[in-house]
Motif scaffolding. Structure first.
Motif, short mmCIF file in Angstrom:
data_model
loop_
_atom_site.label_atom_id
_atom_site.label_comp_id
_atom_site.label_asym_id
_atom_site.label_seq_id
_atom_site.Cartn_x
_atom_site.Cartn_y
_atom_site.Cartn_z
N MET A 1 4.26 -86.09 41.32
CA MET A 1 4.96 -84.84 41.01
C MET A 1 6.16 -85.13 40.12
SD MET A 1 6.66 -82.03 43.59
CE MET A 1 8.01 -83.12 44.11
N ALA A 2 6.31 -84.32 39.09
CA ALA A 2 7.42 -84.50 38.16
C ALA A 2 8.33 -83.28 38.20
CB ALA A 2 6.89 -84.71 36.75
N ASN A 3 9.59 -83.49 37.89
CA ASN A 3 10.52 -82.39 37.69
C ASN A 3 10.60 -82.09 36.20
OD1 ASN A 3 11.16 -82.20 40.42
ND2 ASN A 3 12.90 -83.58 40.26
N ILE A 4 10.40 -80.84 35.85
CA ILE A 4 10.48 -80.40 34.46
C ILE A 4 11.83 -79.72 34.26
CG2 ILE A 4 9.33 -79.16 32.60
CD1 ILE A 4 7.55 -81.20 34.00
N HIS A 5 12.65 -80.29 33.39
CA HIS A 5 13.98 -79.75 33.12
C HIS A 5 13.98 -79.06 31.76
CE1 HIS A 5 15.74 -81.98 36.51
NE2 HIS A 5 14.96 -82.98 36.14
N LEU A 6 14.08 -77.75 31.76
CA LEU A 6 14.11 -76.97 30.52
C LEU A 6 15.55 -76.59 30.22
CD1 LEU A 6 11.11 -74.53 31.20
CD2 LEU A 6 11.06 -76.78 30.11
N ILE A 7 16.05 -76.99 29.04
CA ILE A 7 17.42 -76.67 28.62
C ILE A 7 17.35 -75.41 27.77
CG2 ILE A 7 19.55 -77.59 27.67
CD1 ILE A 7 18.36 -79.39 29.86
N LEU A 8 17.77 -74.29 28.34
CA LEU A 8 17.58 -72.99 27.69
C LEU A 8 18.87 -72.17 27.66
CD1 LEU A 8 14.21 -71.94 29.40
CD2 LEU A 8 14.48 -72.62 27.02
N GLN A 9 19.19 -71.65 26.51
CA GLN A 9 20.30 -70.70 26.33
C GLN A 9 20.14 -70.11 24.94
OE1 GLN A 9 22.68 -68.20 26.32
NE2 GLN A 9 23.55 -69.31 28.07
N ALA A 10 20.10 -68.77 24.87
CA ALA A 10 19.88 -68.10 23.59
C ALA A 10 21.01 -68.36 22.60
CB ALA A 10 19.70 -66.60 23.80
N LYS A 11 22.23 -68.51 23.11
CA LYS A 11 23.38 -68.74 22.25
C LYS A 11 23.42 -70.17 21.78
CE LYS A 11 27.62 -68.11 20.57
NZ LYS A 11 27.83 -67.36 19.31
N SER B 1 3.52 -88.23 35.05
CA SER B 1 4.07 -88.09 36.40
C SER B 1 5.58 -88.32 36.39
CB SER B 1 3.40 -89.09 37.34
OG SER B 1 3.59 -90.42 36.89
N SER B 2 6.14 -88.53 35.20
CA SER B 2 7.57 -88.78 35.07
C SER B 2 8.34 -87.48 34.90
CB SER B 2 7.84 -89.68 33.85
OG SER B 2 7.15 -90.90 33.95
N ASP B 3 9.62 -87.51 35.23
CA ASP B 3 10.47 -86.36 34.97
C ASP B 3 10.54 -86.10 33.47
OD1 ASP B 3 10.90 -86.15 37.65
OD2 ASP B 3 12.97 -86.84 37.62
N ILE B 4 10.70 -84.84 33.11
CA ILE B 4 10.67 -84.45 31.71
C ILE B 4 11.88 -83.57 31.40
CG2 ILE B 4 9.37 -83.14 29.97
CD1 ILE B 4 6.85 -83.80 31.70
N ILE B 5 12.49 -83.83 30.25
CA ILE B 5 13.58 -82.99 29.75
C ILE B 5 13.13 -82.39 28.42
CG2 ILE B 5 15.97 -82.92 28.93
CD1 ILE B 5 16.51 -85.39 30.64
N ILE B 6 13.25 -81.08 28.28
CA ILE B 6 12.90 -80.41 27.03
C ILE B 6 14.13 -79.68 26.51
CG2 ILE B 6 11.36 -78.77 25.90
CD1 ILE B 6 9.39 -79.17 28.19
#
Length: 305
Positions: free
Chosen positions: A1-11, A122-127
């Motif tokens: 199981m991986a943690n998916i980290h989405l970096i989101l901000q419209a500004k 299976s690794s953590d992911i940063i987008i």
């Protein structure tokens, strides 16, 4: 199981890429600790690096499957991928058309390529998602039911999703709070609404005081209607260090970012080169270590990641 980290901000321009840069280093350093501790169990003590200090301990080998996967899909300002010592995979969302009235074409199939990479790790992911790619990426997430597929039993996916967003101070406070609120309304509460046992989609909010106090008329983010409405979905607040509190701290952080260094590279730059001259002073190194420790202390408190 991986943690998916989405970096989101419209500004744009409020610190999203800095957040991704810090988080990437944190997860890579955590992977290094895990890797070298595992080596300690299989090697002779004198051959192990597990007892060395943080700065002396090298990162885990690139082949180590515990390293995070770093993805940059910022179509205009691919800041994260400019840090050469970070193993960032960049996906180019736009291609030039030659049409003066429509110079760039959005290649939506690139999102599918990126998801293939995510499904098979299976690794953590940063987008790191730039402001220019924010709207099409969010549309893709919802339209393609991506959150459900990340827990697809057929594909044996059990990825958990964390949405990281930035609330900036000063004149950006109201806009970024509003952006968080809109985002929280768009993103479903669970990864598969049809499954009552589905994992919840959780938010981590980074509070950035670089542009001023993270408040409006004395009201902090925790005082806003947006926080009150969505606080059950927020698993943590990351209070980013105010490097502008001191000209010298600000200089150290600015130098680190402008040179596209990691914290480790900055510290190494404080050691004498072949001519016996360091690139930065000892006190500058001390300040960047303080900044790093503040960030990592905040992230250490996020038990779920």
């Amino acid at each position: 199981m991986a943690n998916i980290h989405l970096i989101l901000q419209a500004k744009g321009g409020v610190g999203k890429s800095v957040s991704a840069w810090v988080l990437a280093q944190y997860l890579m350093d955590r992977a290094a600790i895990k890797y070298w501790n595992s080596q300690k169990k299989t090697q002779q003590p004198e051959d192990s690096m597990a007892d060395l200090s943080y700065w002396e301990t090298p990162l885990a080998p690139e082949s180590y499957d515990g390293n995070p996967v770093l993805i940059d899909i910022d179509p205009l300002n691919a800041t994260l991928s400019e840090f050469k010592s970070l193993p960032v995979k960049r996906f180019n969302l736009f291609e030039k058309t030659g049409d003066p009235y429509d110079r760039y074409h959005l290649r939506q199939e690139i999102f599918d390529e990126m998801m293939d990479l995510i499904f098979n790790t299976s690794s953590d992911i940063i987008i790191d998602v730039g402001s220019a790619g924010f709207a099409p990426f969010c549309h893709y997430l919802i339209e393609s039911n991506i959150f459900k597929h990340l827990t697809d039993k057929v594909r044996k996916n059990k990825h958990k999703v964390f949405i990281h967003t930035v609330i900036a101070g000063g004149d950006n406070f109201f806009t970024t709070v509003d952006g968080f609120s809109d985002l929280a309304r768009q993103i479903p509460e669970t990864q598969n609404p049809a499954d009552p046992k589905s994992a919840k989609i959780k938010f981590i909010v980074w509070l950035n005081p670089y542009y001023g106090q993270v408040e409006l008329n004395g009201n902090t983010f925790e005082d806003t209607d947006a926080y009150d409405e969505f606080k059950e979905r927020i698993v943590g607040l990351i209070r980013m260090p105010n490097t502008r509190r001191s000209e010298l701290f600000n200089l150290a952080m600015s130098t680190c970012l402008e040179k596209r260094w990691t914290f480790r590279e900055f510290v190494r730059a404080g050691s004498p080169d072949e001519k016996g001259n360091p690139q930065v002073s000892t006190m500058s190194v001390s300040r960047i270590v303080d900044i790093r420790d503040q960030y990592y202390g905040e992230l250490d408190a996020m038990r779920e990641i």
